[in-house]
Design a protein around this motif. Structure first.
Motif, PDB file in Angstrom:
ATOM      1  N   ARG A 128       1.048  24.999   7.577  1.00 25.41           N
ATOM      2  CA  ARG A 128       1.182  23.649   8.123  1.00 25.41           C
ATOM      3  C   ARG A 128       2.233  22.865   7.333  1.00 25.41           C
ATOM      4  O   ARG A 128       3.079  22.183   7.893  1.00 25.41           O
ATOM      5  CB  ARG A 128      -0.185  22.944   8.055  1.00 25.41           C
ATOM      6  N   ARG A 129       2.171  22.986   6.006  1.00 25.72           N
ATOM      7  CA  ARG A 129       3.111  22.270   5.148  1.00 25.72           C
ATOM      8  C   ARG A 129       4.540  22.759   5.397  1.00 25.72           C
ATOM      9  O   ARG A 129       5.473  21.970   5.520  1.00 25.72           O
ATOM     10  CB  ARG A 129       2.721  22.460   3.683  1.00 25.72           C
ATOM     11  N   GLU A 132       5.893  21.511   8.776  1.00 25.80           N
ATOM     12  CA  GLU A 132       6.380  20.138   8.698  1.00 25.80           C
ATOM     13  C   GLU A 132       7.757  20.094   8.037  1.00 25.80           C
ATOM     14  O   GLU A 132       8.657  19.366   8.475  1.00 25.80           O
ATOM     15  CB  GLU A 132       5.391  19.274   7.914  1.00 25.80           C
ATOM     16  N   GLU A 135      10.359  21.126  10.530  1.00 30.26           N
ATOM     17  CA  GLU A 135      10.642  20.068  11.498  1.00 30.26           C
ATOM     18  C   GLU A 135      11.585  19.021  10.900  1.00 30.26           C
ATOM     19  O   GLU A 135      12.528  18.552  11.552  1.00 30.26           O
ATOM     20  CB  GLU A 135       9.349  19.396  11.959  1.00 30.26           C
ATOM     21  N   VAL A 136      11.335  18.648   9.661  1.00 32.60           N
ATOM     22  CA  VAL A 136      12.179  17.652   8.996  1.00 32.60           C
ATOM     23  C   VAL A 136      13.604  18.174   8.856  1.00 32.60           C
ATOM     24  O   VAL A 136      14.577  17.455   9.125  1.00 32.60           O
ATOM     25  CB  VAL A 136      11.583  17.269   7.609  1.00 32.60           C
TER      26      VAL A 136
END
Length: 146
Positions: A128-129, A132, A135-136
């Motif tokens: 999950r980390r 993210e 995505e950034v």
């Protein structure tokens, strides 16, 4: 070195000497499940537990002692079921060993399952980390190397 018969007689003599030195209070301290604790008796006499089972003279003397203690109220009386089962040998149950093995295996598998669930939860958190983070980086126009 004493042969088997001499050793058996010595063990019987040791048993009889031990019985003569004990009081009812001494016997009540080693009662286990309605009979004298065989391990404690053997330890007190200084012989092996096997001698209590395999030496017919000691076995008979021990049973007589326990009956005498029952008559005096030191040991609880035998139930009807216990008296009827005393003479017959215990039936061998081959499934007991299998059940024990299955229980151990089940326990090991349950433990492994718990460990794997914890590892999956940890890895999902990391995923999950990193998702993210990916995505950034995409938003800033930097494509991650795949």
């Amino acid at each position: 070195m004493a042969n088997g018969q001499e050793k058996a007689r010595q063990n019987l003599t040791s048993f009889q000497s031990w019985v003569a030195t004990q009081t009812d209070d001494d016997f009540t301290q080693i009662v286990h499940r309605g009979q004298l604790n065989r391990g404690e008796v053997a330890k007190a006499i200084g012989i092996g537990k096997s001698a209590l089972r395999q030496n017919p003279a000691i076995k008979e003397a021990l049973e007589a002692l326990e009956q005498c203690l029952r008559d005096r109220g030191v040991l609880p009386p035998l139930t009807d079921i216990a008296q009827s089962r005393r003479a017959e040998p215990k039936p061998y149950d081959a499934s007991v060993n299998k059940q024990t093995m299955e229980t151990r295996r089940l326990s090991a598998l349950e433990q492994e399952n718990i460990e794997l669930k914890a590892r999956v939860a940890t890895l999902e958190g990391k995923l999950r980390r990193y998702g993210e983070l990916s995505e950034v980086l995409t938003e800033f126009g930097v494509a991650p190397d795949a």
